[in-house]
Design an enzyme around this catalytic site. Sequence first.
Site, PDB file in Angstrom:
ATOM      1  CG  ASP A   2      -2.159   0.846   1.033  1.00 16.35           C
ATOM      2  OD1 ASP A   2      -2.337   1.393  -0.070  1.00 16.35           O
ATOM      3  OD2 ASP A   2      -2.933   0.974   1.993  1.00 16.35           O
ATOM      4  CG  ASN A  50      -7.653  -2.615  -5.307  1.00 17.70           C
ATOM      5  OD1 ASN A  50      -6.715  -3.356  -5.001  1.00 17.70           O
ATOM      6  ND2 ASN A  50      -7.956  -1.548  -4.562  1.00 17.70           N
TER       7      ASN A  50
HETATM    8  C1  IPE Z   1      -1.226  -0.023  -3.482  1.00 10.71           C
HETATM    9  O1  IPE Z   1      -1.039   1.341  -3.585  1.00 10.71           O
HETATM   10  C2  IPE Z   1      -1.291  -0.713  -4.820  1.00 10.71           C
HETATM   11  C3  IPE Z   1      -2.583  -1.303  -5.194  1.00 10.71           C
HETATM   12  C4  IPE Z   1      -3.655  -1.380  -4.477  1.00 10.71           C
HETATM   13  C5  IPE Z   1      -2.620  -1.866  -6.544  1.00 10.71           C
HETATM   14  P1  IPE Z   1      -2.293   2.320  -3.663  1.00 10.71           P
HETATM   15  O2  IPE Z   1      -2.671   2.484  -5.095  1.00 10.71           O
HETATM   16  O3  IPE Z   1      -3.375   1.836  -2.767  1.00 10.71           O
HETATM   17  O4  IPE Z   1      -1.659   3.665  -3.123  1.00 10.71           O
HETATM   18  P2  IPE Z   1      -2.340   4.743  -2.158  1.00 10.71           P
HETATM   19  O5  IPE Z   1      -2.940   4.023  -0.984  1.00 10.71           O
HETATM   20  O6  IPE Z   1      -3.363   5.459  -2.970  1.00 10.71           O
HETATM   21  O7  IPE Z   1      -1.195   5.623  -1.764  1.00 10.71           O
HETATM   22 MG    MG Z   2      -4.029   2.281  -0.880  1.00 11.29          MG
END
Ligand code: IPE
Ligand code: MG
Length: 221
Positions: A2, A50
């Site tokens: 994350d 996601n």
């Molecule tokens: C994690 O980083 C990667 C995935 C979930 C693919 P994020 O995309 O969640 O990054 P932040 O939380 O917005 O900083």
């Molecule tokens: Mg994230």
Amino acid sequence: MDGNGRWAKLRGKERVYGHFEGVESVRACMETAVEMGIEYLSVYAFSEENWNRPQDEVISLMELMMKSMVGELENFMDHQVRFMVLGNRARLSEGLNATIDRISSATAHNKGTTFILFLSYSGKWDIMQAMKKAAAALTPEQFQQMKQEDLDQYLITAGIPDPDLMIRTSGELRISNYLLWQTAYSEFYFTETLWPDFRKPQFMEALEAYAARDRRYGKVK
Ligand code: IPE
Ligand code: MG
């Protein structure tokens, strides 16, 4: 994993740069796991939730995933890494599924670390699909007789040991629907470090913290 988006934003860049840099962290951690003789390393790359991100980010992430697994094949072979993807494969594109199958079969006989990419995964989805599989496979009487450990063989992680250590980066203190059933007795490690900055030294620090834990599994020592 994350904090990719925040890492990029701090540098005035698009979120996708954070994901690119995050791939470098995955490789660093995978190589560290190999070096340390860790049998299983799993990364939560993309959750069922996601899919609700903006379409262009979802597409970039899927492209990056496909490109990275193809690009890493030689590295997997060199390090004897067995590559696997676990999750709701029905939601992935045909092309990505074909690539996953190709890279998984190519590395299936490797004897070193098993590297698992959790893709389109969620813990609640896993438990639900396990229950449905069990209900279809068993008579109602057998289903009623099921013990907790009997569910393991229907989970997507069947045959894979439960995680000893669960690491979450970027200061978030949640499990976010990851391995809910399987982390019942995992040790948790939270760090403020954003995923693109989580490399070998940070991973080693987490392993040292884990080594100092006293695991009692609810018992008295
Ligand atoms: C994690 O980083 C990667 C995935 C979930 C693919 P994020 O995309 O969640 O990054 P932040 O939380 O917005 O900083
Ligand atoms: Mg994230």
